[in-house]
Design a protein around this motif. Sequence first.
Motif, PDB file in Angstrom:
ATOM      1  N   ARG A   4      -2.116   1.458  -5.907  1.00  0.00           N
ATOM      2  CA  ARG A   4      -1.933   2.531  -4.927  1.00  0.00           C
ATOM      3  C   ARG A   4      -3.246   2.719  -4.183  1.00  0.00           C
ATOM      4  O   ARG A   4      -4.269   3.033  -4.784  1.00  0.00           O
ATOM      5  CB  ARG A   4      -1.495   3.811  -5.627  1.00  0.00           C
ATOM      6  CG  ARG A   4      -0.159   3.568  -6.366  1.00  0.00           C
ATOM      7  CD  ARG A   4       0.424   4.799  -6.901  1.00  0.00           C
ATOM      8  NE  ARG A   4       1.044   5.541  -5.798  1.00  0.00           N
ATOM      9  CZ  ARG A   4       1.716   6.657  -5.970  1.00  0.00           C
ATOM     10  NH1 ARG A   4       1.866   7.163  -7.164  1.00  0.00           N
ATOM     11  NH2 ARG A   4       2.250   7.286  -4.935  1.00  0.00           N
ATOM     12  N   THR A   5      -3.204   2.520  -2.867  1.00  0.00           N
ATOM     13  CA  THR A   5      -4.423   2.536  -2.059  1.00  0.00           C
ATOM     14  C   THR A   5      -4.484   3.674  -1.056  1.00  0.00           C
ATOM     15  O   THR A   5      -5.424   3.741  -0.262  1.00  0.00           O
ATOM     16  CB  THR A   5      -4.578   1.197  -1.313  1.00  0.00           C
ATOM     17  OG1 THR A   5      -3.444   1.012  -0.467  1.00  0.00           O
ATOM     18  CG2 THR A   5      -4.722   0.036  -2.283  1.00  0.00           C
ATOM     19  N   TYR A  51      -6.999   6.102  -6.978  1.00  0.00           N
ATOM     20  CA  TYR A  51      -5.878   6.945  -6.568  1.00  0.00           C
ATOM     21  C   TYR A  51      -5.753   8.160  -7.479  1.00  0.00           C
ATOM     22  O   TYR A  51      -5.621   9.290  -7.015  1.00  0.00           O
ATOM     23  CB  TYR A  51      -4.577   6.133  -6.565  1.00  0.00           C
ATOM     24  CG  TYR A  51      -3.362   6.984  -6.303  1.00  0.00           C
ATOM     25  CD1 TYR A  51      -2.915   7.188  -5.006  1.00  0.00           C
ATOM     26  CD2 TYR A  51      -2.687   7.611  -7.353  1.00  0.00           C
ATOM     27  CE1 TYR A  51      -1.814   8.001  -4.758  1.00  0.00           C
ATOM     28  CE2 TYR A  51      -1.593   8.423  -7.114  1.00  0.00           C
ATOM     29  CZ  TYR A  51      -1.164   8.623  -5.815  1.00  0.00           C
ATOM     30  OH  TYR A  51      -0.086   9.436  -5.581  1.00  0.00           O
ATOM     31  N   ASP A  52      -5.795   7.936  -8.787  1.00  0.00           N
ATOM     32  CA  ASP A  52      -5.588   9.032  -9.744  1.00  0.00           C
ATOM     33  C   ASP A  52      -6.666  10.104  -9.642  1.00  0.00           C
ATOM     34  O   ASP A  52      -6.362  11.296  -9.671  1.00  0.00           O
ATOM     35  CB  ASP A  52      -5.537   8.484 -11.172  1.00  0.00           C
ATOM     36  CG  ASP A  52      -4.345   7.574 -11.396  1.00  0.00           C
ATOM     37  OD1 ASP A  52      -3.219   7.984 -11.077  1.00  0.00           O
ATOM     38  OD2 ASP A  52      -4.544   6.459 -11.891  1.00  0.00           O
ATOM     39  N   LEU A  82     -11.160   8.177   0.143  1.00  0.00           N
ATOM     40  CA  LEU A  82     -11.979   7.716  -0.977  1.00  0.00           C
ATOM     41  C   LEU A  82     -11.185   6.912  -2.009  1.00  0.00           C
ATOM     42  O   LEU A  82     -11.717   6.536  -3.047  1.00  0.00           O
ATOM     43  CB  LEU A  82     -12.669   8.909  -1.647  1.00  0.00           C
ATOM     44  CG  LEU A  82     -13.634   9.674  -0.741  1.00  0.00           C
ATOM     45  CD1 LEU A  82     -14.232  10.865  -1.477  1.00  0.00           C
ATOM     46  CD2 LEU A  82     -14.737   8.771  -0.201  1.00  0.00           C
ATOM     47  N   VAL A  83      -9.932   6.631  -1.709  1.00  0.00           N
ATOM     48  CA  VAL A  83      -9.144   5.754  -2.575  1.00  0.00           C
ATOM     49  C   VAL A  83      -9.469   4.317  -2.183  1.00  0.00           C
ATOM     50  O   VAL A  83      -9.366   3.952  -1.014  1.00  0.00           O
ATOM     51  CB  VAL A  83      -7.626   6.024  -2.420  1.00  0.00           C
ATOM     52  CG1 VAL A  83      -6.821   5.057  -3.282  1.00  0.00           C
ATOM     53  CG2 VAL A  83      -7.296   7.468  -2.769  1.00  0.00           C
ATOM     54  N   PRO A  84      -9.892   3.468  -3.143  1.00  0.00           N
ATOM     55  CA  PRO A  84     -10.197   2.073  -2.804  1.00  0.00           C
ATOM     56  C   PRO A  84      -8.997   1.372  -2.175  1.00  0.00           C
ATOM     57  O   PRO A  84      -7.853   1.612  -2.573  1.00  0.00           O
ATOM     58  CB  PRO A  84     -10.554   1.439  -4.151  1.00  0.00           C
ATOM     59  CG  PRO A  84     -10.838   2.575  -5.070  1.00  0.00           C
ATOM     60  CD  PRO A  84     -10.070   3.757  -4.562  1.00  0.00           C
ATOM     61  N   LYS A  85      -9.280   0.500  -1.212  1.00  0.00           N
ATOM     62  CA  LYS A  85      -8.222  -0.149  -0.437  1.00  0.00           C
ATOM     63  C   LYS A  85      -7.871  -1.557  -0.918  1.00  0.00           C
ATOM     64  O   LYS A  85      -7.167  -2.284  -0.240  1.00  0.00           O
ATOM     65  CB  LYS A  85      -8.614  -0.199   1.043  1.00  0.00           C
ATOM     66  CG  LYS A  85      -8.916   1.162   1.643  1.00  0.00           C
ATOM     67  CD  LYS A  85      -7.729   2.097   1.598  1.00  0.00           C
ATOM     68  CE  LYS A  85      -8.054   3.432   2.222  1.00  0.00           C
ATOM     69  NZ  LYS A  85      -7.560   4.559   1.455  1.00  0.00           N
ATOM     70  N   GLY A  86      -8.410  -1.980  -2.063  1.00  0.00           N
ATOM     71  CA  GLY A  86      -8.009  -3.259  -2.634  1.00  0.00           C
ATOM     72  C   GLY A  86      -9.073  -4.332  -2.632  1.00  0.00           C
ATOM     73  O   GLY A  86      -8.964  -5.313  -3.357  1.00  0.00           O
ATOM     74  N   ALA A  87     -10.121  -4.174  -1.804  1.00  0.00           N
ATOM     75  CA  ALA A  87     -11.204  -5.166  -1.762  1.00  0.00           C
ATOM     76  C   ALA A  87     -12.562  -4.466  -1.863  1.00  0.00           C
ATOM     77  O   ALA A  87     -13.557  -4.928  -1.327  1.00  0.00           O
ATOM     78  CB  ALA A  87     -11.133  -5.972  -0.472  1.00  0.00           C
ATOM     79  N   GLU A  88     -12.578  -3.343  -2.574  1.00  0.00           N
ATOM     80  CA  GLU A  88     -13.797  -2.539  -2.665  1.00  0.00           C
ATOM     81  C   GLU A  88     -13.733  -1.647  -3.894  1.00  0.00           C
ATOM     82  O   GLU A  88     -12.666  -1.415  -4.454  1.00  0.00           O
ATOM     83  CB  GLU A  88     -13.929  -1.654  -1.425  1.00  0.00           C
ATOM     84  CG  GLU A  88     -12.809  -0.631  -1.316  1.00  0.00           C
ATOM     85  CD  GLU A  88     -12.806   0.174  -0.033  1.00  0.00           C
ATOM     86  OE1 GLU A  88     -13.780   0.101   0.733  1.00  0.00           O
ATOM     87  OE2 GLU A  88     -11.810   0.892   0.193  1.00  0.00           O
ATOM     88  N   LEU A  89     -14.909  -1.172  -4.275  1.00  0.00           N
ATOM     89  CA  LEU A  89     -15.010  -0.078  -5.226  1.00  0.00           C
ATOM     90  C   LEU A  89     -15.530   1.116  -4.446  1.00  0.00           C
ATOM     91  O   LEU A  89     -16.298   0.951  -3.492  1.00  0.00           O
ATOM     92  CB  LEU A  89     -15.966  -0.432  -6.370  1.00  0.00           C
ATOM     93  CG  LEU A  89     -15.542  -1.616  -7.242  1.00  0.00           C
ATOM     94  CD1 LEU A  89     -16.618  -1.933  -8.271  1.00  0.00           C
ATOM     95  CD2 LEU A  89     -14.202  -1.342  -7.916  1.00  0.00           C
ATOM     96  N   PHE A 195      -8.936  -3.645  -7.587  1.00  0.00           N
ATOM     97  CA  PHE A 195      -8.808  -4.731  -6.625  1.00  0.00           C
ATOM     98  C   PHE A 195      -7.365  -5.210  -6.539  1.00  0.00           C
ATOM     99  O   PHE A 195      -6.661  -5.301  -7.546  1.00  0.00           O
ATOM    100  CB  PHE A 195      -9.721  -5.889  -7.004  1.00  0.00           C
ATOM    101  CG  PHE A 195     -11.175  -5.550  -6.976  1.00  0.00           C
ATOM    102  CD1 PHE A 195     -11.808  -5.251  -5.760  1.00  0.00           C
ATOM    103  CD2 PHE A 195     -11.929  -5.502  -8.136  1.00  0.00           C
ATOM    104  CE1 PHE A 195     -13.156  -4.933  -5.728  1.00  0.00           C
ATOM    105  CE2 PHE A 195     -13.276  -5.181  -8.102  1.00  0.00           C
ATOM    106  CZ  PHE A 195     -13.891  -4.893  -6.899  1.00  0.00           C
ATOM    107  N   ALA A 196      -6.944  -5.557  -5.318  1.00  0.00           N
ATOM    108  CA  ALA A 196      -5.573  -6.057  -5.110  1.00  0.00           C
ATOM    109  C   ALA A 196      -5.449  -7.465  -5.668  1.00  0.00           C
ATOM    110  O   ALA A 196      -6.409  -8.198  -5.753  1.00  0.00           O
ATOM    111  CB  ALA A 196      -5.257  -6.043  -3.625  1.00  0.00           C
TER     112      ALA A 196
END
Length: 196
Positions: A4-5, A51-52, A82-89, A195-196
């Motif tokens: 969940r991003t 996300y959480d 501030l929710v990571p988008k899959g290619a970041e912390l 990470f996605a």
Amino acid sequence: MTLRTTITRADILPMEAFIAQRKEARARIVAIKRDRRVSLGPHATFYFENYDTMWWQIQEMLYIEKGGEEQLADELAAYAPLVPKGAELVATFMIEVDDPPRRARVLASLGHIDRHLYIEFGSEKVYAVAEDDAERTREDGKTSAVHFLRFPFSAAQVAAFRQQGSRVLIGCDHENYGHLAVMPETVRASLAADFA
């Protein structure tokens, strides 16, 4: 489980529903946060978001301030990015000093610290990129006690970071706060799921 991003209005519980499950939700979030925190030196801590943690932050702010729909729009604008988008912390970096005069001295010596924070693993070093919502260092050089950071990863860096047992360091090379910490394996494993 699907990554969940993003958080939208549809993800936020009505207040009555949140209150009914708040105790259980808090226990779940405390357990999640335990494996998403790394201390660095005597005054700083990285709190890695997902996300959480951001869902909880929004729900709690609504619970505490009781601002309803108008407040919800502001909370989503502040915390959903501030929710990571899959290619970041993504991390909230906090400089925590209890004594106010000492805190003022420490913050005055750490201008632009957000440009000096990194995660290192193998031959890779990923520097933080500060959120551009506001400048966190004043003209006199005093920095904020709170910074919102992204660590953008390439696909190869994601693969290297995900390797179980990888030695991951988190550090700061600011001239007035040179510190390095080993990221516990439990934290690395938790963050690898961002990470996605």
